[in-house]
Enzyme design. Structure first.
Site, PDB file in Angstrom:
ATOM      1  N   SER A   1       0.839  -1.192   0.000  1.00 62.86           N
ATOM      2  CA  SER A   1       0.000   0.000   0.000  1.00 62.86           C
ATOM      3  C   SER A   1       0.884   1.257   0.000  1.00 62.86           C
ATOM      4  O   SER A   1       1.703   1.416  -0.900  1.00 62.86           O
ATOM      5  CB  SER A   1      -0.960  -0.042   1.193  1.00 62.86           C
ATOM      6  OG  SER A   1      -1.979   0.911   1.056  1.00 62.86           O
TER       7      SER A   1
ATOM      8  N   GLU B   1      -8.900  -4.853  -4.951  1.00 62.34           N
ATOM      9  CA  GLU B   1      -8.205  -3.840  -4.149  1.00 62.34           C
ATOM     10  C   GLU B   1      -9.132  -2.750  -3.614  1.00 62.34           C
ATOM     11  O   GLU B   1      -8.894  -2.187  -2.552  1.00 62.34           O
ATOM     12  CB  GLU B   1      -7.092  -3.183  -4.985  1.00 62.34           C
ATOM     13  CG  GLU B   1      -5.944  -4.094  -5.361  1.00 62.34           C
ATOM     14  CD  GLU B   1      -4.968  -4.326  -4.212  1.00 62.34           C
ATOM     15  OE1 GLU B   1      -5.223  -3.828  -3.097  1.00 62.34           O
ATOM     16  OE2 GLU B   1      -3.949  -4.998  -4.437  1.00 62.34           O
TER      17      GLU B   1
ATOM     18  N   HIS C   1      -7.739  -5.554  -0.339  1.00 63.66           N
ATOM     19  CA  HIS C   1      -6.488  -4.852  -0.067  1.00 63.66           C
ATOM     20  C   HIS C   1      -5.934  -5.340   1.277  1.00 63.66           C
ATOM     21  O   HIS C   1      -6.638  -5.352   2.281  1.00 63.66           O
ATOM     22  CB  HIS C   1      -6.777  -3.358  -0.011  1.00 63.66           C
ATOM     23  CG  HIS C   1      -5.562  -2.488   0.100  1.00 63.66           C
ATOM     24  ND1 HIS C   1      -4.621  -2.401  -0.896  1.00 63.66           N
ATOM     25  CD2 HIS C   1      -5.141  -1.651   1.086  1.00 63.66           C
ATOM     26  CE1 HIS C   1      -3.670  -1.558  -0.536  1.00 63.66           C
ATOM     27  NE2 HIS C   1      -3.959  -1.091   0.667  1.00 63.66           N
TER      28      HIS C   1
END
Length: 548
Positions: free
Chosen positions: A218, A342, A462
């Site tokens: 991330s 995601e 995610h």
């Protein structure tokens, strides 16, 4: 946005299953700043023992006149530093839970620039590869002292040394004031200083300074890609792993003009003058840390999250243009990839009344989904939000609400995470000198997601890659996690550590992982990536990302 990290209540169970080993004490290490004593920890897997040196200061506390400036090396100490136990998390957003609720992350301070070293207890003649971990959290939150980022299994099973680093967040880490006292990118300068510390000291822990792999997820992945572009990072690492994020994204970096606008929003929230840069900066520097955190919340609510700044010393050019021109460290080996879904957790956080998976029979039509997508992309200032909505809803119907919800999540996730990461990887491959560039696409969902919100239609969310990489299914095999989860975790740890050692991930399960060979002669070609499914179903896929 309220996002829950891995298993808040469940974390105490995990911590409790680690056993401190009394019979195998780690050696005291003479770092360049002074002597350090760590501790040993035995994992449940094959009673494997690792040595941990936790919370070593690598920089001076960035307080007072040092607030907002690039970090400076830590002062030397006398005696033996006891590197055992949690230190402060950096000041971070109050909006993201449970970072402020579990013991190892709730203690926050500006005095937070610490790193930790994890290594296998087994001594070998080989200097071990080094993996340098940069955590995520949107540049607003996160700490190496969170159980969600414990690299013990990666170090032990992978037979590598892992260095994990705290860095400044939010306003403290990314305020830009067009001034040498606040040049922006302070959080990235922290990472850079920690990387220099690793180069200077890791051989004393048994590591090979010539085999350093920087990796992150991330915002950590966005940071990794920043260092791949930065001339200041040249010569400090050999390889890089990017997981779900890139500097060339909407959140990954910004121009000086936009960054200064964000700073003035912070100043406004703190009732500081905005017209005189010097006075504005002095006022912000004199504000309390708690008030600055609250002002950062103000900016976040207005869509003005602080992030890295380009056209700067650390990131010299707009990342998209730099990538297209091949202006990055072309000699590095790269592993990059994304998860299948995601964007679902982020879209749900923005529109919970229609996208929450806990809502039974949500009233959502294709027309309403179109409105939500157009609203999102209007905020992102795209020229034609309608075209985006047309693309993502072309096969959707009113009768399939979950497909409508997935379409909204896909639009968000592709824009912020998937497409920038794939673009970075395939563009890197097109210019690569090493040809060791490998991509992945994770489609295997863990039995228990990294994010508690990620259930039902939301898919492989995610952060789900971290469940496997940090060994949760190995620690909790046969209880919370399945055998498929266990093998996925083992395969990922082995591939990541193999890449750190050799520059190639080798086989994933029984599947040969082929490099990403971007076809430079075709405008209609995309990265070749390994689709990570359950064992026996892994396969290489070509041109999957062309439409997006």
């Amino acid at each position: 946005m309220k996002i829950s990290l891995i298993l808040a209540a469940f974390s105490l169970q995990i911590i409790g299953q680690f056993v401190l080993a009394d019979d195998q004490q780690p050696p005291i290490v003479d770092t360049k700043n002074g002597r350090v004593r760590g501790y040993s920890k035995t994992l449940s897997y094959e009673n494997m023992t690792i040595f941990v040196y936790e919370g070593i200061p690598y920089a001076k506390p960035p307080v007072g006149e040092l607030r907002f400036k690039p970090s400076q090396p830590a002062d030397n100490w006398t005696g033996i530093y006891d590197a055992h136990g949690y230190r402060n998390a950096c000041m971070h957003s109050l909006l993201i839970k449970p970072d402020n609720e579990i013991p190892e992350t709730k203690h926050q301070s500006e005095d937070c620039l610490f790193l930790s070293v994890f290594r296998p207890a087994k001594q070998t003649e080989e200097k071990l590869p080094v993996m340098y971990w940069i955590h995520g959290g949107g540049f607003e939150t996160g700490t190496i002292f969170s159980v969600a980022y414990d690299p013990s299994y990666l170090a032990g099973i992978g037979n590598v040394i892992v260095v994990a680093i705290n860095y400044r967040l939010g306003t403290f880490g990314f305020l830009y004031a067009d001034d040498e006292d606040a040049p922006g990118n302070a959080g990235l300068y922290d990472q850079l200083l920690g990387l220099k510390w690793t180069n200077d000291n890791i051989e004393r822990f048994g590591g090979d300074p010539n085999k350093i792999t920087i990796f992150g997820e991330s915002a950590g992945s966005m940071s990794v890609s920043s260092h791949l572009l930065s001339p200041l990072s040249k010569g400090l690492f050999k390889r890089a792993i990017m997981q779900s994020g890139s500097v060339n994204s909407w959140m990954g970096s910004t121009s000086k003009a936009v960054a200064l606008k964000k700073t003035k929003m912070v100043a406004n929230a703190l009732k500081c003058p905005e017209d005189d840069i010097k006075q504005m900066l002095k006022c912000i520097r004199n504000a309390s840390a708690d008030d600055i955190v609250k002002s950062n919340q103000y900016g976040r609510n207005a869509g003005m999250v602080l992030s890295p700044v380009y056209d700067s010393e650390l990131i010299p050019k707009n990342p998209v243009e730099a990538m297209k021109n091949g202006e990055f460290h072309q000699d590095k080996d790269l592993l990059f990839g994304i998860n299948r879904n995601e964007g679902t957790v982020f879209a749900e956080a923005i529109f919970p009344t229609v996208l929450s998976p806990t809502i039974k029979n949500p009233k959502l039509t294709k027309k309403q989904a179109r409105t939500l997508i157009e609203l999102l992309f209007g905020i992102f200032k795209l020229n034609d939000p309608k075209a985006v909505a047309d693309f993502y809803l072309k096969n959707a119907s009113d009768s399939d609400v979950d497909e409508l919800r997935l379409s909204i999540g896909s639009a968000f996730g592709d824009y912020h995470l998937t497409c920038p990461t794939i673009f970075f990887g395939e563009t890197f491959a097109a210019h690569s000198e090493s040809n060791n560039v490998f991509g992945y696409y994770l489609v295997k969902k863990p039995s228990l997601s990294a994010l508690l919100e990620c259930v039902g239609y939301m898919g492989v969310c995610h952060g789900d890659d971290l469940v496997f990489l940090f060994g949760f299914p190995i620690e909790l095999r046969g209880t919370v996690y399945s055998e498929e989860d266990f093998y996925q975790s083992m395969d990922m740890i082995n591939a990541w550590s193999h890449f750190a050692r050799y520059g190639k991930p080798g086989k994933f399960g029984q599947t040969e992982w082929q490099p990403t060979l971007n076809d430079r002669s075709s405008s209609n070609a995309s990265a070749s990536v390994l689709q990570m499914d359950v064992r026996g179903k892994h396969r290489m896929i070509d041109n999957y990302f062309v439409p997006e």
